[in-house]
Every structure is written in structure tokens, then in C-alpha cells.
Motif scaffolding. Structure first.
Motif, PDB file in Angstrom:
ATOM      1  N   VAL A 135       0.849  -1.188   0.000  1.00  0.00           N
ATOM      2  CA  VAL A 135       0.000   0.000   0.000  1.00  0.00           C
ATOM      3  C   VAL A 135       0.888   1.242   0.000  1.00  0.00           C
ATOM      4  CG1 VAL A 135      -1.896  -1.155   1.199  1.00  0.00           C
ATOM      5  CG2 VAL A 135      -0.166   0.032   2.531  1.00  0.00           C
ATOM      6  N   SER A 136       0.282   2.409  -0.073  1.00  0.00           N
ATOM      7  CA  SER A 136       1.059   3.653  -0.055  1.00  0.00           C
ATOM      8  C   SER A 136       1.401   4.039   1.383  1.00  0.00           C
ATOM      9  CB  SER A 136       0.272   4.782  -0.712  1.00  0.00           C
ATOM     10  OG  SER A 136      -0.814   5.138   0.108  1.00  0.00           O
ATOM     11  N   VAL A 137       2.390   4.906   1.521  1.00  0.00           N
ATOM     12  CA  VAL A 137       2.786   5.394   2.842  1.00  0.00           C
ATOM     13  C   VAL A 137       1.625   6.158   3.484  1.00  0.00           C
ATOM     14  CG1 VAL A 137       4.380   6.914   4.078  1.00  0.00           C
ATOM     15  CG2 VAL A 137       5.237   5.470   2.243  1.00  0.00           C
ATOM     16  N   GLY A 138       0.877   6.888   2.681  1.00  0.00           N
ATOM     17  CA  GLY A 138      -0.289   7.603   3.190  1.00  0.00           C
ATOM     18  C   GLY A 138      -1.328   6.665   3.787  1.00  0.00           C
ATOM     19  N   THR A 139      -1.519   5.513   3.146  1.00  0.00           N
ATOM     20  CA  THR A 139      -2.455   4.524   3.680  1.00  0.00           C
ATOM     21  C   THR A 139      -1.970   3.998   5.021  1.00  0.00           C
ATOM     22  OG1 THR A 139      -3.146   3.891   1.462  1.00  0.00           O
ATOM     23  CG2 THR A 139      -3.565   2.300   3.215  1.00  0.00           C
ATOM     24  N   VAL A 140      -0.665   3.758   5.126  1.00  0.00           N
ATOM     25  CA  VAL A 140      -0.094   3.293   6.397  1.00  0.00           C
ATOM     26  C   VAL A 140      -0.355   4.336   7.479  1.00  0.00           C
ATOM     27  CG1 VAL A 140       2.054   2.757   7.613  1.00  0.00           C
ATOM     28  CG2 VAL A 140       1.659   1.835   5.328  1.00  0.00           C
ATOM     29  N   LYS A 141      -0.105   5.603   7.178  1.00  0.00           N
ATOM     30  CA  LYS A 141      -0.310   6.665   8.169  1.00  0.00           C
ATOM     31  C   LYS A 141      -1.772   6.758   8.585  1.00  0.00           C
ATOM     32  CE  LYS A 141       3.509   9.587   6.630  1.00  0.00           C
ATOM     33  NZ  LYS A 141       3.862  10.903   6.064  1.00  0.00           N
ATOM     34  N   SER A 142      -2.673   6.713   7.617  1.00  0.00           N
ATOM     35  CA  SER A 142      -4.093   6.850   7.951  1.00  0.00           C
ATOM     36  C   SER A 142      -4.596   5.636   8.727  1.00  0.00           C
ATOM     37  CB  SER A 142      -4.935   7.077   6.697  1.00  0.00           C
ATOM     38  OG  SER A 142      -4.986   5.917   5.893  1.00  0.00           O
ATOM     39  N   GLN A 143      -4.127   4.430   8.354  1.00  0.00           N
ATOM     40  CA  GLN A 143      -4.547   3.231   9.081  1.00  0.00           C
ATOM     41  C   GLN A 143      -4.019   3.251  10.517  1.00  0.00           C
ATOM     42  OE1 GLN A 143      -6.671   0.616   7.987  1.00  0.00           O
ATOM     43  NE2 GLN A 143      -7.052   2.184   6.465  1.00  0.00           N
ATOM     44  N   ALA A 144      -2.789   3.725  10.698  1.00  0.00           N
ATOM     45  CA  ALA A 144      -2.217   3.826  12.046  1.00  0.00           C
ATOM     46  C   ALA A 144      -2.994   4.840  12.879  1.00  0.00           C
ATOM     47  CB  ALA A 144      -0.742   4.205  11.977  1.00  0.00           C
ATOM     48  N   ALA A 145      -3.317   5.972  12.291  1.00  0.00           N
ATOM     49  CA  ALA A 145      -4.068   6.998  13.010  1.00  0.00           C
ATOM     50  C   ALA A 145      -5.460   6.488  13.395  1.00  0.00           C
ATOM     51  CB  ALA A 145      -4.178   8.258  12.161  1.00  0.00           C
ATOM     52  N   LYS A 146      -6.119   5.826  12.462  1.00  0.00           N
ATOM     53  CA  LYS A 146      -7.453   5.287  12.750  1.00  0.00           C
ATOM     54  C   LYS A 146      -7.386   4.214  13.834  1.00  0.00           C
ATOM     55  CE  LYS A 146      -9.331   6.100   8.132  1.00  0.00           C
ATOM     56  NZ  LYS A 146      -9.753   5.465   6.879  1.00  0.00           N
ATOM     57  N   ALA A 147      -6.366   3.362  13.766  1.00  0.00           N
ATOM     58  CA  ALA A 147      -6.232   2.289  14.756  1.00  0.00           C
ATOM     59  C   ALA A 147      -5.981   2.860  16.148  1.00  0.00           C
ATOM     60  CB  ALA A 147      -5.096   1.354  14.354  1.00  0.00           C
ATOM     61  N   LEU A 148      -5.087   3.834  16.246  1.00  0.00           N
ATOM     62  CA  LEU A 148      -4.803   4.437  17.554  1.00  0.00           C
ATOM     63  C   LEU A 148      -6.022   5.175  18.089  1.00  0.00           C
ATOM     64  CD1 LEU A 148      -1.150   5.675  16.970  1.00  0.00           C
ATOM     65  CD2 LEU A 148      -1.911   3.735  18.359  1.00  0.00           C
ATOM     66  N   ALA A 149      -6.745   5.852  17.214  1.00  0.00           N
ATOM     67  CA  ALA A 149      -7.967   6.540  17.648  1.00  0.00           C
ATOM     68  C   ALA A 149      -8.995   5.527  18.149  1.00  0.00           C
ATOM     69  CB  ALA A 149      -8.541   7.362  16.498  1.00  0.00           C
ATOM     70  N   ARG A 150      -9.100   4.424  17.442  1.00  0.00           N
ATOM     71  CA  ARG A 150     -10.055   3.390  17.856  1.00  0.00           C
ATOM     72  C   ARG A 150      -9.660   2.771  19.193  1.00  0.00           C
ATOM     73  NH1 ARG A 150     -12.529  -1.136  13.795  1.00  0.00           N
ATOM     74  NH2 ARG A 150     -13.868  -2.124  15.324  1.00  0.00           N
ATOM     75  N   LEU A 151      -8.349   2.578  19.408  1.00  0.00           N
ATOM     76  CA  LEU A 151      -7.888   2.051  20.692  1.00  0.00           C
ATOM     77  C   LEU A 151      -8.169   3.045  21.820  1.00  0.00           C
ATOM     78  CD1 LEU A 151      -4.479   0.365  19.776  1.00  0.00           C
ATOM     79  CD2 LEU A 151      -6.640  -0.756  20.338  1.00  0.00           C
ATOM     80  N   ARG A 152      -8.012   4.330  21.531  1.00  0.00           N
ATOM     81  CA  ARG A 152      -8.300   5.353  22.555  1.00  0.00           C
ATOM     82  C   ARG A 152      -9.769   5.341  22.967  1.00  0.00           C
ATOM     83  NH1 ARG A 152      -4.976   8.585  19.047  1.00  0.00           N
ATOM     84  NH2 ARG A 152      -2.900   8.670  19.942  1.00  0.00           N
ATOM     85  N   LEU A 153     -10.646   5.026  22.015  1.00  0.00           N
ATOM     86  CA  LEU A 153     -12.084   5.015  22.293  1.00  0.00           C
ATOM     87  C   LEU A 153     -12.581   3.679  22.838  1.00  0.00           C
ATOM     88  CD1 LEU A 153     -13.343   6.939  19.145  1.00  0.00           C
ATOM     89  CD2 LEU A 153     -13.091   7.818  21.481  1.00  0.00           C
ATOM     90  N   ASP A 154     -11.728   2.672  22.831  1.00  0.00           N
ATOM     91  CA  ASP A 154     -12.104   1.333  23.283  1.00  0.00           C
ATOM     92  C   ASP A 154     -12.392   1.381  24.785  1.00  0.00           C
ATOM     93  OD1 ASP A 154     -12.370  -1.358  23.941  1.00  0.00           O
ATOM     94  OD2 ASP A 154     -10.850  -1.974  22.486  1.00  0.00           O
ATOM     95  N   GLU A 155     -13.652   1.229  25.153  1.00  0.00           N
ATOM     96  CA  GLU A 155     -14.059   1.348  26.550  1.00  0.00           C
ATOM     97  C   GLU A 155     -13.515   0.223  27.421  1.00  0.00           C
ATOM     98  OE1 GLU A 155     -18.272   1.745  26.655  1.00  0.00           O
ATOM     99  OE2 GLU A 155     -18.256   3.587  25.488  1.00  0.00           O
ATOM    100  N   SER A 156     -13.229  -0.932  26.840  1.00  0.00           N
ATOM    101  CA  SER A 156     -12.731  -2.038  27.646  1.00  0.00           C
ATOM    102  C   SER A 156     -11.230  -1.922  27.908  1.00  0.00           C
ATOM    103  CB  SER A 156     -13.029  -3.371  26.960  1.00  0.00           C
ATOM    104  OG  SER A 156     -12.284  -3.469  25.766  1.00  0.00           O
ATOM    105  N   LEU A 157     -10.555  -1.012  27.222  1.00  0.00           N
ATOM    106  CA  LEU A 157      -9.123  -0.809  27.410  1.00  0.00           C
ATOM    107  C   LEU A 157      -8.949   0.258  28.487  1.00  0.00           C
ATOM    108  CD1 LEU A 157      -6.455  -1.827  26.269  1.00  0.00           C
ATOM    109  CD2 LEU A 157      -6.493   0.040  24.654  1.00  0.00           C
ATOM    110  N   THR A 158      -8.532  -0.166  29.679  1.00  0.00           N
ATOM    111  CA  THR A 158      -8.484   0.743  30.831  1.00  0.00           C
ATOM    112  C   THR A 158      -7.067   1.088  31.243  1.00  0.00           C
ATOM    113  OG1 THR A 158      -8.578  -1.150  32.327  1.00  0.00           O
ATOM    114  CG2 THR A 158     -10.676  -0.089  31.750  1.00  0.00           C
ATOM    115  N   LEU A 159      -6.139   1.085  30.328  1.00  0.00           N
ATOM    116  CA  LEU A 159      -4.768   1.415  30.681  1.00  0.00           C
ATOM    117  C   LEU A 159      -4.680   2.904  30.989  1.00  0.00           C
ATOM    118  CD1 LEU A 159      -2.951  -0.568  27.874  1.00  0.00           C
ATOM    119  CD2 LEU A 159      -3.382  -1.277  30.208  1.00  0.00           C
ATOM    120  N   GLU A 160      -4.218   3.219  32.158  1.00  0.00           N
ATOM    121  CA  GLU A 160      -4.142   4.607  32.601  1.00  0.00           C
ATOM    122  C   GLU A 160      -3.144   5.383  31.765  1.00  0.00           C
ATOM    123  OE1 GLU A 160      -6.054   6.086  34.918  1.00  0.00           O
ATOM    124  OE2 GLU A 160      -7.156   4.203  35.024  1.00  0.00           O
ATOM    125  N   GLY A 161      -3.617   6.211  30.852  1.00  0.00           N
ATOM    126  CA  GLY A 161      -2.769   7.105  30.099  1.00  0.00           C
ATOM    127  C   GLY A 161      -1.844   6.441  29.084  1.00  0.00           C
TER     128      GLY A 161
END
Length: 164
Positions: A135-161
Motif C-alpha cells: 500500500v502507499s505510505v499515506g495509507t499506512v499513516k491513515s490506518q495507524a491513526a485510525k487504529a490508535l484513535a479506535r484504541l483510545r475510544l475502546d471502553e474495555s481498554l483501561t490502561l491509565e494514560g
């Protein structure tokens, strides 16, 4: 016969690193070994055509094979002889945190999970990840950003900070 020698040398020197990548993708040592073996068989058939460093080529085979397995395999409940033990106490907090991260990674779409595994566990650059995934580098960046955003919103993930 020279290509057989170079392939054998490649397998000897790099298979442990590739096995680690396979494990990080599958989170199961048995499946990781099967994934690596299948990928190496595919690489062997193309070995004569590989001119540059073969590791990125084999890593791409590994990621693509994982993706096809992911689509085909049923990932439902697995029967167990005994019920799992209840969550541990204070000394096991690190294990619990790792388990939370693994579960959260498991809930990500395959492409996002592959990007995070290759970036943060295998320490590959965005360019190397793009080559491995085709894939393109842009796709890698956008997929990484989306994945990290999704992990931040994951309610079951309770890691402090940890992800903030």
C-alpha cells in the motif's frame, strides 16, 4: 543449487524474526509457525526472482497470507478442558495490561492491526510497512491513526494514560 544455499541461509538467519512477526499477527505460536512455514514455501517458489534483500518480500508474503487466513478461519469459541483462572492480583497487573492490549488489537480490522504490529512491535518505518503490505505510505499513516484513535475510544481498554 546456489539459490538453495542462499535460501537455507536466509531461513537460518531470519526465521526467528519472521516467526516473531507471525506470532504478533496471530497471537498463537502454533498458528505463527504454520503461517511462517506457509510463507517460506511461497517464498521458495519465487526465490530465484528475488534480487534485493528478501526479508521485505517474505514479510509481505507473511502479511498477505495472514490476511487470507484471517478471512477464511472461523474465530469463534474454542473448547477448553478447564475454565480459565480468575484475574490475578497486584503482581499480575502487567500481564493483565498486556492481555487488554492484545484483546483490543484483536478487535481492530486486520489492516489496522497489521500496521500497528509492524510499526510498534517490529519497529518498521512507514515506508517498510507500505512495502510489506503493498500500500502507499499515506495509507499506512491513515490506518495507524485510525487504529490508535479506535484504541483510545475502546471502553474495555483501561490502561491509565498508556494510549493518551
Amino acid at each position: 543449487m546456489a539459490h538453495a544455499d542462499t535460501f537455507a541461509e536466509f531461513v537460518t538467519t531470519r526465521s526467528s524474526r519472521l516467526l516473531r512477526t507471525a506470532y504478533l499477527l496471530t497471537h498463537d505460536w502454533g498458528q505463527a509457525e504454520d503461517l511462517l512455514q506457509t510463507s517460506l514455501v511461497k517464498a521458495w517458489s519465487a526465490w530465484r526472482r528475488i534480487e534485493a534483500d528478501p526479508e521485505p518480500y517474505v514479510r509481505r508474503i507473511l502479511v498477505n497470507t495472514y490476511a487470507t487466513w484471517w478471512r477464511r478461519r472461523w474465530r469463534g469459541e474454542q473448547p477448553a478442558e478447564r475454565l480459565p483462572e480468575p484475574a490475578g492480583s497486584e503482581p499480575h497487573l502487567d500481564v493483565d495490561a498486556r492481555d487488554e492490549v492484545w484483546r483490543a488489537l484483536g478487535r481492530l480490522p486486520r489492516r489496522q492491526r497489521a500496521v500497528l504490529v509492524l510499526r510498534y512491535f517490529e519497529d518498521l518505518s512507514e515506508t517498510q510497512i507500505a512495502e510489506a503490505m503493498g500500500v502507499s505510505v499515506g495509507t499506512v499513516k491513515s490506518q495507524a491513526a485510525k487504529a490508535l484513535a479506535r484504541l483510545r475510544l475502546d471502553e474495555s481498554l483501561t490502561l491509565e494514560g498508556a494510549l493518551r
